[in-house]
Write a protein that holds these residues in place. Structure first.
Motif, PDB file in Angstrom:
ATOM      1  N   ILE A 104      33.183  39.095  37.680  1.00  0.00           N
ATOM      2  CA  ILE A 104      34.407  39.897  37.764  1.00  0.00           C
ATOM      3  C   ILE A 104      35.397  39.522  36.656  1.00  0.00           C
ATOM      4  O   ILE A 104      36.078  40.393  36.122  1.00  0.00           O
ATOM      5  N   ILE A 108      37.045  42.173  34.160  1.00  0.00           N
ATOM      6  CA  ILE A 108      38.491  42.241  33.919  1.00  0.00           C
ATOM      7  C   ILE A 108      38.765  42.189  32.413  1.00  0.00           C
ATOM      8  O   ILE A 108      39.590  42.942  31.892  1.00  0.00           O
ATOM      9  N   MET A 119      43.779  47.303  39.571  1.00  0.00           N
ATOM     10  CA  MET A 119      42.675  46.984  40.470  1.00  0.00           C
ATOM     11  C   MET A 119      41.658  48.128  40.581  1.00  0.00           C
ATOM     12  O   MET A 119      40.459  47.895  40.667  1.00  0.00           O
ATOM     13  N   VAL A 122      39.105  48.047  37.742  1.00  0.00           N
ATOM     14  CA  VAL A 122      38.184  46.917  37.887  1.00  0.00           C
ATOM     15  C   VAL A 122      37.214  47.172  39.046  1.00  0.00           C
ATOM     16  O   VAL A 122      36.012  46.949  38.917  1.00  0.00           O
ATOM     17  N   MET A 123      37.726  47.664  40.160  1.00  0.00           N
ATOM     18  CA  MET A 123      36.875  47.914  41.337  1.00  0.00           C
ATOM     19  C   MET A 123      35.815  48.966  41.042  1.00  0.00           C
ATOM     20  O   MET A 123      34.669  48.834  41.463  1.00  0.00           O
ATOM     21  N   ALA A 126      33.231  47.288  38.866  1.00  0.00           N
ATOM     22  CA  ALA A 126      32.566  46.214  39.616  1.00  0.00           C
ATOM     23  C   ALA A 126      31.607  46.780  40.660  1.00  0.00           C
ATOM     24  O   ALA A 126      30.486  46.295  40.802  1.00  0.00           O
ATOM     25  N   VAL A 143      38.638  40.320  43.252  1.00  0.00           N
ATOM     26  CA  VAL A 143      39.444  41.055  42.271  1.00  0.00           C
ATOM     27  C   VAL A 143      40.936  40.825  42.530  1.00  0.00           C
ATOM     28  O   VAL A 143      41.697  40.529  41.608  1.00  0.00           O
TER      29      VAL A 143
END
Length: 148
Positions: A104, A108, A119, A122-123, A126, A143
């Motif tokens: 992660i 990022i 977020m 990134v989510m 991910a 995260v």
């Protein structure tokens, strides 16, 4: 293919008279059949679809087990845990906490995220890259931890 493996395992569990394993295997078989029928008669489910089905089953078992444990229903809790163990045998190996954090951190850096406001970016990345390797709840926790 997973379906054939499950059918073989069901036969073995029946011969061994292993009721707990048989329950878990039958749950997997039923979920796979349901996924097949949802896709349509001629459509075959992919390996990714199979993993999603298994993840959904595992998540359901975990949630049910938590509820039963909270309500002090040890008998029902045990049933859910037994089935969960069988389901997890067929899931890909899950990443450890350290591996997940490292992965992660890399995501990022790639996305350029700097705060909790980022977020979502990134989510999204991910969840795509870690599908089947970690559950969404754990990914989300890591995260949040790293972005705050």
């Amino acid at each position: 293919m997973l379906e054939q493996t499950i059918n073989q395992e069901i036969k073995s569990a029946m011969l061994a008279k292993n009721e707990a394993r048989l329950r878990g295997l039958r749950a997997i078989k039923a979920a796979l059949l349901l996924a097949k029928t949802e896709k349509g008669v001629s459509a075959a489910i992919t390996e990714d679809d199979e993993i999603k089905v298994l993840q959904k089953l595992a998540k359901q078992r975990k949630e049910s087990a938590d509820i039963y444990k909270t309500n002090d229903r040890q008998d029902l809790y045990q049933v859910e845990i037994e089935e969960l163990e069988v389901i997890e045998e067929f899931l890909p190996k899950q990443l450890g906490r350290e591996e997940l954090v490292a992965f992660i951190k890399d995501i990022i850096a790639k996305t350029g995220a700097s705060s909790v406001k980022d977020m979502g970016k990134v989510m999204g990345t991910a969840n795509k890259e870690l599908a089947g390797k970690a559950d969404g709840k754990t990914i989300s926790e890591v995260v949040k931890e790293l972005l705050s």
